[in-house]
Design an enzyme around this catalytic site. Sequence first.
Site, PDB file in Angstrom:
ATOM      1  N   SER A   1      -1.030   9.201   8.947  1.00  0.00           N
ATOM      2  CA  SER A   1      -1.170   8.057   9.837  1.00  0.00           C
ATOM      3  C   SER A   1       0.155   7.772  10.530  1.00  0.00           C
ATOM      4  O   SER A   1       1.225   8.058   9.995  1.00  0.00           O
ATOM      5  CB  SER A   1      -1.608   6.821   9.046  1.00  0.00           C
ATOM      6  OG  SER A   1      -1.545   5.659   9.849  1.00  0.00           O
TER       7      SER A   1
ATOM      8  N   TYR B   1      -0.669   0.392   2.156  1.00  0.00           N
ATOM      9  CA  TYR B   1      -1.178   1.477   2.984  1.00  0.00           C
ATOM     10  C   TYR B   1      -0.033   2.282   3.589  1.00  0.00           C
ATOM     11  O   TYR B   1      -0.011   3.517   3.536  1.00  0.00           O
ATOM     12  CB  TYR B   1      -2.070   0.907   4.086  1.00  0.00           C
ATOM     13  CG  TYR B   1      -2.616   1.934   5.042  1.00  0.00           C
ATOM     14  CD1 TYR B   1      -3.629   2.808   4.651  1.00  0.00           C
ATOM     15  CD2 TYR B   1      -2.123   2.026   6.343  1.00  0.00           C
ATOM     16  CE1 TYR B   1      -4.131   3.744   5.542  1.00  0.00           C
ATOM     17  CE2 TYR B   1      -2.624   2.965   7.246  1.00  0.00           C
ATOM     18  CZ  TYR B   1      -3.635   3.822   6.833  1.00  0.00           C
ATOM     19  OH  TYR B   1      -4.126   4.760   7.704  1.00  0.00           O
TER      20      TYR B   1
END
Length: 703
Positions: free
Chosen positions: A580, A593
């Site tokens: 990501s 995250y």
Amino acid sequence: MPTGPKTSGSTLLPSLWDDAHAATLDVPGRLLYRSNLLGADKRITNYGGGNTSAKVTEKDPLTGQDVTVLWVKGSGGDVGTMKRDGFATLYQDKLEALKSLYRGAEHEDEMVGYLPHCTFALNPRAASIDTPLHAYLPYTHVDHMHPDAVIAIAASDDSREVTRQIWGEEIGWLPWRRPGFQLGLDLSAFARENPDAKGVVLESHGLFTWGATARECYETTLRIINTAIAFLDEKTAGAAPFGGIRVEPLDAAARRSIAAKLMPEIRARIGRDERKIGHFDDGDAVLAFVGSNDLEKLAPLGTSCPDHFLRTKIRPLVLDFDPKAGDVDALIGGLDEAIAAYRADYARYYESCRHDDSPAMRDPNPVVYLVPGVGMITFAKDKATARIAGEFYVNAINVMRGAEAVGTYRGLPEQEAFDIEYWLLEEAKLQRMPKPKSLAGRVALVTGGAGGIGKATAERLMGEGACVVLADIDADALNAAKAELAKRFGADQVRDCRFDVTDEAAVAQGFADAATEFGGLDILVSNAGIASAAPIEATELAVWDRNMSILGTGYFLVSREAFRLFRRQKLGGNVVFVASKNGLAASPGASAYCAAKAAEIHLARCLALEGAEAAIRVNVVNPDAVLRGSKIWSGEWREQRAASSRLEVDQLEEHYRNRSLLKRSVFPEDIAEGVYFFASDLSEKSTGNILNVDAGNAQSFTR
């Protein structure tokens, strides 16, 4: 002649003909209907084997006159799955005229070159070498099938007498001859001399039958095969096949476990020049054969029907394994010697049979591997070909069983086998085949495969020829994704495997299942993921642990298992992490995250260092804001990110688009393109790299 077959064991072939449906069809339509019915049952003919025809009255497009046109299955087709455009169409009178050009059996290959000159209505479907076999029979409808029961009789040492014993004068018999123009003339002469016959058995080959109507031909074919089935049932009733069992099969779980260990080892030894895909079969017929007393006697004889050994090579490789001892390491340890011996024998076969104009020797590796107590493994350039090769060898097993019941089984002599395998016409067909796609022969496993990015990635890889295992924890989504991809690319090319990437045992079993289904692994796309957002003081330990478990431990576990498999295969490998933008650019309110994604990226760097000496490449694709089709963005994450930016949920996509430098949205297929780049040879000199697919984000520029 028997008036009606009785059977003690096997199920007879039922007639599936529907008069009401047939009445709605024209003559070519009824030919197609008949063909599909026959090809749907592998007891009648194997995939791609046999052919059907009808002589049809048509209007000549040039003269407007009625002419007779031969409709016959074209080259390379399959009667069970073909469509109307699978038939070649040829002027019957021009086919008859070819007889005057025929210079004898030593020149018959040149006759194939004349067939295009007989084409009716510019039909582009190429005519097969079997065209004369249909053209010169004086019957409107003709079937040529390869039923196991009939080939068993055709391949026995007393084939002619057994044929007479079963069918009397109704079915004739012709000695072995390679398919082609001369065999067509032989069939014509037989029909002329035996006007009451309904068909003929071709020694070591198959069955021809005919009739005045499509239905009559179809039902004659079924009746003749059923008579053979019943005859063989009586002969084999109560008798142990293949001289009885020498070794009992292992239980199903043990068989698959051994196949999972053995198949990548075989692939390592035969896949260096061309990657191969594997298939495993441990059906009852296979287990009876590989565990039998007669295995060592029958297996070296090879197959009899030309269609069989074109798929399976001249003979299989029988591996030395004692299932009682269960020493799989010894089995693997003996592979080098066994495969080397097979290659040497294949080279001997080639050199002793070759002609001055024979094509160069092809891949000398075995296609079929027989393992006592375990089953049969086949390897080929793609999954469908490997599976079909296995099906053909099961046909051969059935043939051997039947032939041994009525006499002694005979395979084709090596020279006859070679002359078909290395037939110049067969070589020309191989040369016309399209160039393999960029990932042909590759196997990929995609975690999170049922989600938007995962499914798009699988679709991209499959489009380039890869076989794909979809792994996901969501069973319903997994089933739906597999069904969608199977419909588009074919069921052979995709498998599914439900497992949790944080479960060590489940991950190991998932990779073992992938090895059993396809023979090994070349590409891992680690994509399974979750997302969460909360200020650090509101982030619960369970949320932190879940992010680290799935995005950290999960990536570690699947990578470790992939590395183990890659190293066993010695063929290199590709690992692609879908991480990501947040792994490079911190975001407020998403510490768990972001930290886990950063760990992914650093893990990839470590693995790139470890894998390089084994040609294992590890790279990362970083998406950002891929909303469409994403399971992550369909949950709380979407609401949390909207709240953190003080936006309504339906404003998010526009927000992210406008935030990017290029002012463009990012979609799953964009990420899939990046994954394909790293998974393919386009990036063969890249490892340890990061590719951002985020429409431009200055914070995540790599540095």
